[in-house]
Structures are given as C-alpha cells and as structure tokens.
Design an enzyme around this catalytic site. Structure first.
Site, PDB file in Angstrom:
ATOM      1  N   GLU A  31      -8.095  -6.484  10.327  1.00 19.07           N
ATOM      2  CA  GLU A  31      -7.338  -5.585  11.186  1.00 19.07           C
ATOM      3  C   GLU A  31      -7.780  -5.396  12.449  1.00 19.07           C
ATOM      4  OE1 GLU A  31      -6.196  -1.765  10.737  1.00 19.07           O
ATOM      5  OE2 GLU A  31      -6.756  -1.472   9.011  1.00 19.07           O
ATOM      6  N   ALA A 147       5.670   0.511   7.178  1.00 20.58           N
ATOM      7  CA  ALA A 147       5.354  -0.947   6.635  1.00 20.58           C
ATOM      8  C   ALA A 147       5.211  -1.665   5.577  1.00 20.58           C
ATOM      9  CB  ALA A 147       6.063  -1.947   7.832  1.00 20.58           C
ATOM     10  N   ASP A 148       3.461  -0.827   6.118  1.00 16.36           N
ATOM     11  CA  ASP A 148       2.592  -1.421   4.815  1.00 16.36           C
ATOM     12  C   ASP A 148       3.060  -1.944   3.331  1.00 16.36           C
ATOM     13  OD1 ASP A 148       1.007  -1.217   6.838  1.00 16.36           O
ATOM     14  OD2 ASP A 148      -0.325  -0.068   5.923  1.00 16.36           O
ATOM     15  N   LYS A 165      -4.543   6.579   3.353  1.00 12.88           N
ATOM     16  CA  LYS A 165      -4.953   7.576   4.608  1.00 12.88           C
ATOM     17  C   LYS A 165      -4.692   8.754   3.194  1.00 12.88           C
ATOM     18  CE  LYS A 165      -5.063   4.926   8.102  1.00 12.88           C
ATOM     19  NZ  LYS A 165      -4.418   3.395   7.760  1.00 12.88           N
TER      20      LYS A 165
END
Length: 307
Positions: A31, A147-148, A165
């Site tokens: 990313e 949205a992950d 996280k």
C-alpha cells in the site's frame, strides 16, 4: 444494441513488475498510505525502500501501488516513489474513491481496500501491510467501520498484517470478519496479535506455522471456488513489541484528545497514530516500521510458496 466497451483503464506497471509478470515471478503488493499518511519524509522513503528490498531478498518482486495524476500505478519507479514520499496533498483512497481519483486525474495513496482492488486487477495474490482497519471503538454510535473488512470478504487477495490496529475494537473486528466468512489465520501463534503487541488476549480463529501451509490453504480455497481474501496475522517480533497493557494507556490518552478535537471519519486513524507517536516519543513508529518489515518478509515467502 451492443453495449460499448469502456476505454482501457489508465494503468502503468513499473519495469520491475512488468518483467516479473512476463516471466511469472512471485509479486507482493504494498500500500502507499503508509508512505503519505504514516510517517514524515525522509523516514517514509527510507522505510518504503527497505521494505521493497526485503521482498526482493526473499525472491519476490515488490509492487507499491498508488494513483499518480489519474494513472493507477502497479509498482513505482525510484523517482516516482521519491515524489510520492514528498507529496503532502495526496488523497487517501479506498473502494469508494479510487475510481474518483483516476477519473479526476488526482494523486492518491491506496488504503488496504484500494490496494486489494488494484492487486486483484493486476492478478497479484499477496499483499503486505502494517495493520488492517476494522470496527472503531464506539461504532455502535458512529457506525465507523473500515471498508477493509468488506473488501476482504469480496476480493481474493492474501493480506499479511500484524493484526487489526489496536486503536480499534478488535473483538468486534474479528466478529465482523467471521460474519463475512473471511479466514483469519495467525502465523506461528494461537493468539491474535494487536498490531504493536504480540498478544491481544483473543484466541485466533485459525493458526498455521509455515508459508507453505498458508499457500496450500489458499489453493484449497480456490479449488472449492470460495470467494474473498484471507487475513494472515503476523505477530510483531518480540524484541520490537510494546505490550498491550502499556499500549492501552497510550490509546486511551489519544482517544481523549481526538474527542476534545472533534476528530471524525477518515481523519480518526491518522490522528490517533500521530498522537500515539507523540505520547510514546516515537516508540510506536519504531514498532510500526519493524512490523511492516516483518510482514513484508512473510508475504514474500507466501508469494514464493504459491509459485
């Protein structure tokens, strides 16, 4: 009447990635929000180059993904990576706005969801990141869910991370992943990690101990025709971790600051990470870099095992 075909998507492959695709070499997607929104220059470019080299050292090819002036880049040339690292106004793009960034010729850094979309488009099967987004604390009121999680349910890419996280509601994040049918596998442990910390206090749904076993699991899923991705949780190395008990103190302080400053939406995660960096006097960032490097190594090993 025949429906006209859309124009080809503006897409560019780096020379290294294009050559890898031509010869069928293993590729690992990376990313770009960690570069533009995760840390300041020049630390971000140093981290990005080091992570790319770790992937090469394991026998795979890195493909850092970003949108540059409306073109979707699968892999960045050295000068493009350098320019992105110094960009201060890049969009943070996810599923909802990656097409917007391309259509409007904007520059955007890809989140986990957008990187998965791009990787799948380019037929890249493995993606290394730091930590995924998930269900935010207080989501029962804010409805703030990354949205992950839905991307993992629909897009067939293996995502290697250090867990969700720790600023998130990790138990609820795992519940949503279970509901979406996403396999969650912790590498080398039966306990799900918590990003900066090796242990979250939560049992991992699944556990595997080798890249070959992960590759075999994914191959079996494909043989069954199962859609969606797989989440590989890779605990941060023991010598680099900050204990979950200690981190929770810092997280609570950062959350209090966010509430006072009325932070919401896409700004929550970068704000909290920045505030935790301040509170820990840089220790959180050092751990973040260590876990990203660790994830890149495992991702490359999985990509090689997939053949």
């Amino acid at each position: 009447m025949t429906k006209p075909k859309p124009a080809p998507l503006p897409i560019a492959y780096s020379q290294e990635v294009a050559a890898a695709k031509q010869r069928g070499a293993p590729i690992v997607a990376l990313e770009s929000t960690i570069i533009t929104h995760g840390m300041p220059y020049p630390g971000n470019i140093q981290m990005a180059e080091a992570v790319e080299q770790i992937i090469r050292d394991q026998g795979a090819v890195p493909a850092t993904i970003a949108v540059l002036h409306g073109t979707l880049h699968i892999g960045l040339e050295k000068h493009e990576l350098e320019t992105l690292a110094q960009t201060t106004d890049a969009m943070k793009v996810s599923r909802a706005d990656i097409a917007f960034a391309i259509a409007e010729r904007r520059t955007g850094a890809t989140t986990v969801a957008a990187t998965m979309i791009a990787a799948d488009y380019a037929d890249i099967k493995v993606f290394a990141t730091g930590g995924i987004g998930g269900v935010h604390r207080g989501a029962e009121e804010s409805f703030d869910i990354s949205a992950d999680l839905t991307e993992l349910a629909r897009t067939g890419v293996i995502v290697v991370c250090a867990g969700a996280k720790a600023i998130l509601d990790v138990p609820k994040t795992l519940e949503v992943l279970e509901t979406q049918g996403v396999p969650v596998v912790t590498f080398g442990s039966t306990e799900f990690p918590a990003f900066w910390s090796r242990a979250s206090g939560l049992k991992s749904p699944l556990s595997l101990n080798s890249p070959a076993a992960i590759a075999n699991f994914q191959t079996t899923r494909e043989q069954l025709g199962l859609e969606g991705g797989m989440l590989i949780a890779n605990p941060v190395p023991e010598e680099d971790e900050i204990s979950s008990e200690e981190m929770e103190i810092y997280i609570q302080r950062a959350l209090s600051h966010a509430e006072e400053d009325e932070i919401s939406g896409k700004q929550v995660t970068p704000y909290l990470l920045s505030k935790i960096f301040e509170i820990t006097e840089g220790r959180s960032l050092e751990t973040n870099i260590a876990l990203v490097r660790n994830n890149a190594r495992l991702a490359a090993e999985i990509a090689v095992a997939l053949g």
